[in-house]
Design an enzyme around this catalytic site. Sequence first.
Site, PDB file in Angstrom:
ATOM      1  N   HIS A   1       1.109  -1.289  -0.207  1.00 49.67           N
ATOM      2  CA  HIS A   1       0.016   0.198  -0.024  1.00 49.67           C
ATOM      3  C   HIS A   1       0.782   1.295  -0.023  1.00 49.67           C
ATOM      4  O   HIS A   1       1.512   1.630   1.130  1.00 49.67           O
ATOM      5  CB  HIS A   1      -0.703  -0.008   1.226  1.00 49.67           C
TER       6      HIS A   1
ATOM      7  N   GLU B   1       1.553   4.013   2.823  1.00 47.31           N
ATOM      8  CA  GLU B   1       1.938   3.604   4.154  1.00 47.31           C
ATOM      9  C   GLU B   1       3.512   3.709   3.870  1.00 47.31           C
ATOM     10  O   GLU B   1       4.394   2.777   4.137  1.00 47.31           O
ATOM     11  CB  GLU B   1       1.701   2.019   4.159  1.00 47.31           C
TER      12      GLU B   1
ATOM     13  N   HIS C   1       3.521  -2.717   6.930  1.00 39.53           N
ATOM     14  CA  HIS C   1       2.494  -1.831   6.693  1.00 39.53           C
ATOM     15  C   HIS C   1       2.251  -0.871   7.757  1.00 39.53           C
ATOM     16  O   HIS C   1       2.886  -0.844   8.379  1.00 39.53           O
ATOM     17  CB  HIS C   1       1.217  -2.768   6.501  1.00 39.53           C
TER      18      HIS C   1
ATOM     19  N   GLU D   1       2.337  -3.898  11.201  1.00 37.95           N
ATOM     20  CA  GLU D   1       1.524  -2.636  11.190  1.00 37.95           C
ATOM     21  C   GLU D   1       2.203  -1.573  12.243  1.00 37.95           C
ATOM     22  O   GLU D   1       2.619  -2.074  13.365  1.00 37.95           O
ATOM     23  CB  GLU D   1       0.138  -2.946  11.390  1.00 37.95           C
TER      24      GLU D   1
END
Length: 383
Positions: A167, A170, A260, A336
């Site tokens: 993504h 990010e 991410h 994350e």
Amino acid sequence: MIRISSAFDSGNITVLDAARADDIRLAINRDSQSHFFQWFHFRVTGARDCECVMRIVNAGEAGFPRGWEDYRAVASIDRKTWARVPTEYREGVLTIRHRPATDAVHYAYFAPYSLERHDDLVARCQASEGVRLLVPGTSAQGRPIDVLRFGEPGDGVVPVWVIARQHPGETMAEWFMEGLLDRLLDCGDKAAAALRGAVVLYAVPNMNPDGSVLGNLRVNWRGANLNREWEDPSPDRSPEVHHVRELMHRTGVDLCLDVHGDEGLPYAFIVGLDGIAEASAAQRELVSGFRDGLARLNPDFQTRHGYPVARPGQGNTTTCTGYLGKYLGAASMTLEMPFKDAANAPDAVYGWSPERSSALGRSTVEALLMVLPDLQALRRKGS
């Protein structure tokens, strides 16, 4: 005269009205061929010593509107240091307030990571002894998919993969990669040397170069969410996954860390293989060991907060983590990091930052070393 521009690498904003510094109205553009949007990056000039009130009027329609809660935008005058500035989200409008002390200020959703910086990172890695640059293919717009290989494959050598920025918005993921890769290049770092001597590590610092340059949050140029393409990637729609996945099948993957950022949760955490019914106890234990080790090594990382645990059989195998866990038997996991500040370790000035992302990347070296014996045992068992 106030001028607002986003005509540069990763720029994204539409100016609706900038006649007055205290009533600037903006809108974020949608990702390429997609309904997603949330990433913004723009430069303001002509507002030195003026109290600027910048309202992003379509923030409530963004892909993750809860991400605006307790969020503060970042600003920089030198494009190196990014500090948080007062930001408020109310009734679908994100309002940024700032008084520039210089003629030009950049504002962004998170500190950008440019393609130029990416090229510099790749260049210094591949120039190091024992590092090879592999380019298994190109993106939808023809940009190279850079894969850096540290070490040489061979019998009994553990193949480890770390990938980032599926993504593109990010950007903390590539700051993480910079910390990890620069540490691996440090000849005086004994932990890094030990890891390089024990595994062959494949690193993809940026899986989505097109989306990064275009200022997308979530998709590539074709509008594909790469982290939902792993079961059936298309050479046309999602060539980035197609090429990397083919290489993974050739090299094997014993452990994969997919890096991410999360818009909503103010924590750094790991998602493992809980929902993948095909994952073995050994795979799950390796993920748990890595996660627990990282929490002991770096206080910014924690294990209490994260996504709800998926029930066995309800995991998503279209993601990198799910696919590799099911089909390649990898100890695969998703890391994350927050766009906001980390609630467990707040920083009033910088929030979650490039520096903290890079530090977490550096801590990955010891976390991998902690699970290395189990990885080696798993490889011997499978040989």
